[in-house]
Design an enzyme around this catalytic site. Structure first.
Site, short mmCIF file in Angstrom:
data_model
loop_
_atom_site.label_atom_id
_atom_site.label_comp_id
_atom_site.label_asym_id
_atom_site.label_seq_id
_atom_site.Cartn_x
_atom_site.Cartn_y
_atom_site.Cartn_z
N HIS A 140 33.01 50.47 43.76
CA HIS A 140 32.78 50.46 42.31
C HIS A 140 32.40 49.06 41.82
O HIS A 140 31.42 48.89 41.10
CB HIS A 140 34.06 50.94 41.62
CG HIS A 140 34.08 50.76 40.14
ND1 HIS A 140 33.90 51.81 39.24
CD2 HIS A 140 34.30 49.65 39.37
CE1 HIS A 140 33.97 51.34 38.01
NE2 HIS A 140 34.23 50.04 38.05
N GLU A 141 33.16 48.05 42.24
CA GLU A 141 32.90 46.68 41.77
C GLU A 141 31.57 46.15 42.31
O GLU A 141 30.84 45.45 41.60
CB GLU A 141 34.05 45.76 42.18
CG GLU A 141 35.36 46.07 41.49
CD GLU A 141 35.25 46.07 39.99
OE1 GLU A 141 34.40 45.33 39.44
OE2 GLU A 141 36.00 46.82 39.33
N HIS A 144 28.77 47.33 40.20
CA HIS A 144 28.61 46.51 38.99
C HIS A 144 27.73 45.30 39.29
O HIS A 144 26.89 44.91 38.47
CB HIS A 144 29.97 46.02 38.49
CG HIS A 144 30.72 47.00 37.65
ND1 HIS A 144 30.12 47.74 36.66
CD2 HIS A 144 32.04 47.34 37.63
CE1 HIS A 144 31.03 48.51 36.08
NE2 HIS A 144 32.20 48.28 36.65
N GLU A 212 31.11 52.04 33.10
CA GLU A 212 32.20 52.41 34.00
C GLU A 212 31.91 53.74 34.68
O GLU A 212 32.13 53.91 35.89
CB GLU A 212 33.52 52.46 33.25
CG GLU A 212 34.06 51.10 32.84
CD GLU A 212 34.27 50.17 34.03
OE1 GLU A 212 34.73 50.62 35.09
OE2 GLU A 212 33.94 48.98 33.89
#
Length: 291
Positions: A140-141, A144, A212
């Site tokens: 997930h990070e 980003h 998100e």
């Protein structure tokens, strides 16, 4: 791996434009109160300097706010192995790796682009997640980073901090000559000092919730394991309620970057959270997995 275009360059431009407009509005208010138009130039200069500083130092600002420290592969071999594997799978640069000395479980990415990015995990998240769940969080990070939306949130956090500081400074400023009834006076400045941080928070809010969901979906595609991230999010939600992060101006600005809201459920900041409800995120991940 295909990277979708989320128009984050446009979002960052709009964000900076909104921040500049707010600073100029404060400058105009002070100029009206004092009869000195130079204040508009002063606040425009503040906006210019802060924009440049936020762009070049966005990672440093966020990491310093959390008291984070860089770690070596010898110290955290599992962390390095996961980030290296996922970076290679995405065919993207590997970010630097940091750990924050906080027992509240969380993680965030920061930096101005994939070549100047950092991924930070708190000591708390490393203590409660297993390897599969940690891999889901790091996927997930990293998305980003690779979707290039970390600059948007990093700049929002840094600019939000300066606007809050400027607004609070206005509490010590009385506009105009009160004997002549000039200007908007202290009450007008007090109102602006309250509204400015709130406006900054709303700008961050408008840009963060969708990103998100996007990072959840893209991270699940990168790891090929959406249920791992869903499991991690459940743990983070429960653990944060037991051990929330202290709600301070510094942690509040970094909170928009984190994978989960770090504050307690009844916190005022939770009501205006930059994160979508955790149950919605988990449901979307389970749907991706076919549940």
């Amino acid at each position: 791996m295909v990277h979708r275009n989320y128009h984050n360059g446009l979002k960052t431009t709009l964000l900076l434009g909104g921040m500049w407009a707010l600073l100029l509005a404060i400058g105009a208010l002070v100029a009206s109160g004092t009869g000195r138009m130079v204040w508009i130039v002063v606040f425009a200069g503040i906006g210019l300097v802060q924009t440049a500083y936020s762009y070049w130092n966005s990672a440093t600002i966020a990491l310093r706010s959390m008291g984070a420290y860089p770690v070596t592969e010898a110290q955290y071999p599992q962390l390095y192995a996961i980030v290296r594997e996922l970076s290679a799978r995405a065919q993207q640069p590997m970010p630097s790796i940091w750990v924050a000395p906080s027992l509240t479980p969380n993680a965030f990415a920061t930096g101005r682009n994939p070549n100047n990015a950092a991924v930070c995990c708190t000591e708390g998240i490393l203590a409660i997640l297993n390897e599969r769940e940690l891999r889901g969080v790091l996927g997930h990070e990293l998305m980003h980073v690779y979707n290039r939306d970390i600059l948007t949130t990093s700049v929002a956090a840094a600019m939000g901090g300066v606007i809050a500081s400027v607004a609070q400074g206005l509490l010590f400023f009385r506009g105009g000559n009160r004997r002549e009834g000039g200007g908007l006076g202290f009450l007008g400045l007090l109102a602006m000092s309250i509204m400015a941080p709130f406006a900054s928070m709303l700008i961050q809010f408008s840009l963060s919730r969708t990103r998100e969901f996007d990072a959840d979906e893209d991270g699940a595609m990168l790891t090929q394991d959406p249920l791992a991230l869903a499991s991690a999010l459940r743990k983070l939600e429960m653990a944060t309620d037991r051990r929330p992060m202290e709600d301070t101006p510094r942690t509040r600005n970094v909170a928009a970057m984190m994978i989960a809201n770090p504050f307690r459920g009844q916190s005022l900041m939770r009501m205006f959270s930059t994160h979508p409800p955790m149950e919605q995120r988990i449901a979307r991940l389970e749907k991706i997995a076919g549940y």
